[in-house]
Write a protein that holds these residues in place. Structure first.
Motif, PDB file in Angstrom:
ATOM      1  N   MET A 165      32.501  39.358 -62.505  1.00  0.00           N
ATOM      2  CA  MET A 165      31.424  38.526 -61.975  1.00  0.00           C
ATOM      3  C   MET A 165      31.132  37.362 -62.927  1.00  0.00           C
ATOM      4  O   MET A 165      30.927  36.217 -62.494  1.00  0.00           O
ATOM      5  N   ILE A 166      31.129  37.633 -64.230  1.00  0.00           N
ATOM      6  CA  ILE A 166      30.897  36.582 -65.222  1.00  0.00           C
ATOM      7  C   ILE A 166      32.029  35.565 -65.193  1.00  0.00           C
ATOM      8  O   ILE A 166      31.801  34.352 -65.260  1.00  0.00           O
ATOM      9  N   ILE A 167      33.268  36.052 -65.068  1.00  0.00           N
ATOM     10  CA  ILE A 167      34.425  35.147 -64.995  1.00  0.00           C
ATOM     11  C   ILE A 167      34.334  34.249 -63.772  1.00  0.00           C
ATOM     12  O   ILE A 167      34.521  33.025 -63.846  1.00  0.00           O
ATOM     13  N   LYS A 168      34.029  34.854 -62.612  1.00  0.00           N
ATOM     14  CA  LYS A 168      33.944  34.093 -61.362  1.00  0.00           C
ATOM     15  C   LYS A 168      32.850  33.034 -61.426  1.00  0.00           C
ATOM     16  O   LYS A 168      32.968  31.962 -60.829  1.00  0.00           O
ATOM     17  N   ALA A 169      31.791  33.327 -62.192  1.00  0.00           N
ATOM     18  CA  ALA A 169      30.687  32.374 -62.329  1.00  0.00           C
ATOM     19  C   ALA A 169      30.999  31.275 -63.341  1.00  0.00           C
ATOM     20  O   ALA A 169      30.185  30.374 -63.556  1.00  0.00           O
ATOM     21  N   GLY A 170      32.174  31.346 -63.967  1.00  0.00           N
ATOM     22  CA  GLY A 170      32.580  30.321 -64.925  1.00  0.00           C
ATOM     23  C   GLY A 170      31.899  30.437 -66.279  1.00  0.00           C
ATOM     24  O   GLY A 170      31.814  29.453 -67.028  1.00  0.00           O
ATOM     25  N   LEU A 171      31.446  31.650 -66.610  1.00  0.00           N
ATOM     26  CA  LEU A 171      30.692  31.835 -67.844  1.00  0.00           C
ATOM     27  C   LEU A 171      31.517  32.382 -68.997  1.00  0.00           C
ATOM     28  O   LEU A 171      31.044  32.398 -70.137  1.00  0.00           O
ATOM     29  N   GLN A 172      32.723  32.841 -68.727  1.00  0.00           N
ATOM     30  CA  GLN A 172      33.524  33.391 -69.824  1.00  0.00           C
ATOM     31  C   GLN A 172      33.843  32.290 -70.832  1.00  0.00           C
ATOM     32  O   GLN A 172      34.278  31.198 -70.468  1.00  0.00           O
ATOM     33  N   GLY A 173      33.607  32.561 -72.093  1.00  0.00           N
ATOM     34  CA  GLY A 173      33.806  31.569 -73.146  1.00  0.00           C
ATOM     35  C   GLY A 173      32.569  30.752 -73.439  1.00  0.00           C
ATOM     36  O   GLY A 173      32.549  29.981 -74.416  1.00  0.00           O
ATOM     37  N   LYS A 174      31.519  30.891 -72.620  1.00  0.00           N
ATOM     38  CA  LYS A 174      30.263  30.170 -72.871  1.00  0.00           C
ATOM     39  C   LYS A 174      29.737  30.544 -74.243  1.00  0.00           C
ATOM     40  O   LYS A 174      29.699  31.713 -74.623  1.00  0.00           O
ATOM     41  N   GLN A 175      29.311  29.530 -75.017  1.00  0.00           N
ATOM     42  CA  GLN A 175      28.854  29.776 -76.375  1.00  0.00           C
ATOM     43  C   GLN A 175      27.529  29.095 -76.615  1.00  0.00           C
ATOM     44  O   GLN A 175      27.308  27.949 -76.219  1.00  0.00           O
ATOM     45  N   ILE A 176      26.615  29.829 -77.238  1.00  0.00           N
ATOM     46  CA  ILE A 176      25.335  29.273 -77.695  1.00  0.00           C
ATOM     47  C   ILE A 176      25.217  29.601 -79.172  1.00  0.00           C
ATOM     48  O   ILE A 176      25.230  30.774 -79.559  1.00  0.00           O
ATOM     49  N   GLY A 177      25.132  28.575 -80.001  1.00  0.00           N
ATOM     50  CA  GLY A 177      25.147  28.806 -81.443  1.00  0.00           C
ATOM     51  C   GLY A 177      26.440  29.501 -81.823  1.00  0.00           C
ATOM     52  O   GLY A 177      27.528  29.093 -81.428  1.00  0.00           O
ATOM     53  N   GLN A 195      22.233  36.043 -67.441  1.00  0.00           N
ATOM     54  CA  GLN A 195      21.397  36.691 -66.432  1.00  0.00           C
ATOM     55  C   GLN A 195      20.892  35.678 -65.404  1.00  0.00           C
ATOM     56  O   GLN A 195      20.893  35.950 -64.200  1.00  0.00           O
ATOM     57  N   LYS A 196      20.474  34.510 -65.891  1.00  0.00           N
ATOM     58  CA  LYS A 196      19.931  33.470 -65.012  1.00  0.00           C
ATOM     59  C   LYS A 196      20.994  32.974 -64.033  1.00  0.00           C
ATOM     60  O   LYS A 196      20.750  32.858 -62.822  1.00  0.00           O
ATOM     61  N   VAL A 197      22.179  32.682 -64.546  1.00  0.00           N
ATOM     62  CA  VAL A 197      23.242  32.151 -63.688  1.00  0.00           C
ATOM     63  C   VAL A 197      23.702  33.194 -62.670  1.00  0.00           C
ATOM     64  O   VAL A 197      23.903  32.885 -61.486  1.00  0.00           O
ATOM     65  N   ILE A 198      23.864  34.429 -63.086  1.00  0.00           N
ATOM     66  CA  ILE A 198      24.301  35.490 -62.166  1.00  0.00           C
ATOM     67  C   ILE A 198      23.263  35.715 -61.073  1.00  0.00           C
ATOM     68  O   ILE A 198      23.600  35.934 -59.905  1.00  0.00           O
ATOM     69  N   LYS A 199      21.996  35.648 -61.439  1.00  0.00           N
ATOM     70  CA  LYS A 199      20.930  35.793 -60.439  1.00  0.00           C
ATOM     71  C   LYS A 199      20.986  34.654 -59.430  1.00  0.00           C
ATOM     72  O   LYS A 199      20.862  34.874 -58.213  1.00  0.00           O
ATOM     73  N   GLU A 200      21.182  33.430 -59.932  1.00  0.00           N
ATOM     74  CA  GLU A 200      21.233  32.263 -59.048  1.00  0.00           C
ATOM     75  C   GLU A 200      22.439  32.306 -58.129  1.00  0.00           C
ATOM     76  O   GLU A 200      22.344  31.983 -56.939  1.00  0.00           O
ATOM     77  N   LYS A 201      23.589  32.699 -58.642  1.00  0.00           N
ATOM     78  CA  LYS A 201      24.828  32.664 -57.861  1.00  0.00           C
ATOM     79  C   LYS A 201      24.979  33.855 -56.921  1.00  0.00           C
ATOM     80  O   LYS A 201      25.484  33.726 -55.806  1.00  0.00           O
ATOM     81  N   TYR A 202      24.565  35.039 -57.376  1.00  0.00           N
ATOM     82  CA  TYR A 202      24.856  36.258 -56.616  1.00  0.00           C
ATOM     83  C   TYR A 202      23.615  37.064 -56.235  1.00  0.00           C
ATOM     84  O   TYR A 202      23.743  38.089 -55.567  1.00  0.00           O
ATOM     85  N   ASP A 203      22.440  36.607 -56.654  1.00  0.00           N
ATOM     86  CA  ASP A 203      21.197  37.338 -56.411  1.00  0.00           C
ATOM     87  C   ASP A 203      21.292  38.775 -56.937  1.00  0.00           C
ATOM     88  O   ASP A 203      20.844  39.727 -56.286  1.00  0.00           O
TER      89      ASP A 203
END
Length: 297
Positions: free
Chosen positions: A233-245, A276-284
């Motif tokens: 689900m994270i991969i499909k949302a384009g979040l894999q590799g996302k980095q903060i700090g 959490q925010k992106v997954i909620k927005e994309k997939y509820d």
């Protein structure tokens, strides 16, 4: 009795120690007081003193599935890793709360006892595994536990049966009542030593192949939502590799967040909240954390 009295009696008690020294993420603020009891008596005395002095009390095992906020922890933090004895009695293995579940699984295997193979690569302690009902590769702690010995916050030792522990997915009774796991007894089945060890080697090979063990992490971050798998689900949302700090959603396993260097607990938490925010927005779908998050902001 006071903390200073216990320290003078030989209990390992330190002040203002950064907990990043002990967490698998290599992040976390300082503990006001940090103690390492060696046995049940020292643990009992520490709990009594915390109660008498009205100190907040926090219990930590191997700190492998844990995020401690950068503000640290007030009061007394007890790390149980010195209480790590493991023994075999017939078809049962008894392990103190601070023993690693990996070591417990290998002790069982070498005694020709089957039932803990799933835990061969779980880096947590027995106490943490019981607390979280830790699991992997189709097995869970509850499947092997016979009884659990605890110390209540009123300094009473009690023993719970498996059923009384109210195990469910990543949950146990002690999450609700605040009891401190002191030891667990596992009821196992006789097996062939070489076959048990071979299965454990196989599961560890899978773990090395799939998980980002080359970086500090807190293990699997999110609980699995019913009917879904978090990583895909994270991969499909384009979040894999996302980095903060310094915290990055792992490019090897999207269900893990790793410390790429210099990460803070705040980096971890900001990335968790963003996912959490992106997954909620994309997939509820609400993603709930499996990792335990404690301490001051």
């Amino acid at each position: 009795m006071k903390l200073l009295d216990l320290k003078n009696d030989g209990v390992d008690i330190q002040e203002q120690i950064k907990l990043s020294k002990y967490t698998f993420t290599k992040t976390g603020g300082a503990a006001q007081y940090l103690a390492f009891p060696k046995n049940k008596t020292e643990l009992e005395n520490l709990v009594q003193v915390a109660c008498e002095e009205e100190l907040p009390l926090t219990i930590i095992g191997n700190a492998s599935n844990l995020i401690i906020r950068d503000g640290g922890i007030d009061g007394l933090v007890i790390i149980l890793t010195k209480m790590n004895q493991i023994s075999v009695k017939g078809n049962k293995v008894v392990a103190q709360a601070g023993a690693r579940i990996i070591d417990t699984a290998f002790t069982a295997a070498k005694a020709g006892l089957s039932g803990l193979e799933f835990a061969a690569g779980i880096p947590g302690s027995i106490g943490g595994a019981v607390f979280m009902n830790a699991g992997a590769y189709g097995g869970e702690t509850q499947n092997a536990v016979d009884t659990v010995t605890v110390l209540t916050r009123a300094s009473e030792f009690k023993t719970y049966t498996n059923q009384e522990m109210e195990f469910s997915y990543r949950h146990s009774l002690v999450q609700e009542n605040g009891d401190i796991v002191v030891a667990a007894t596992f009821a196992l089945k006789p097996g062939k030593k070489l076959e048990i060890l071979a299965q454990m080697d196989y599961l560890n090979a899978l773990r090395r192949y799939k998980q980002p063990l080359e970086y500090p992490s807190c293990g699997s971050v999110f609980k699995r939502p019913k009917g879904h798998f978090v990583g895909p689900m994270i991969i499909k949302a384009g979040l894999q590799g996302k980095q903060i700090g310094g915290a990055q959603d792992s490019t090897k396993h999207a269900g893990f967040i790793v410390n790429k260097g210099g990460a803070t607990a705040t980096d971890y938490l900001n990335l968790i909240h963003y996912i959490q925010k992106v997954i909620k927005e994309k997939y509820d779908i609400d993603l709930h954390t499996e990792v335990r998050i404690i301490g001051k902001k």
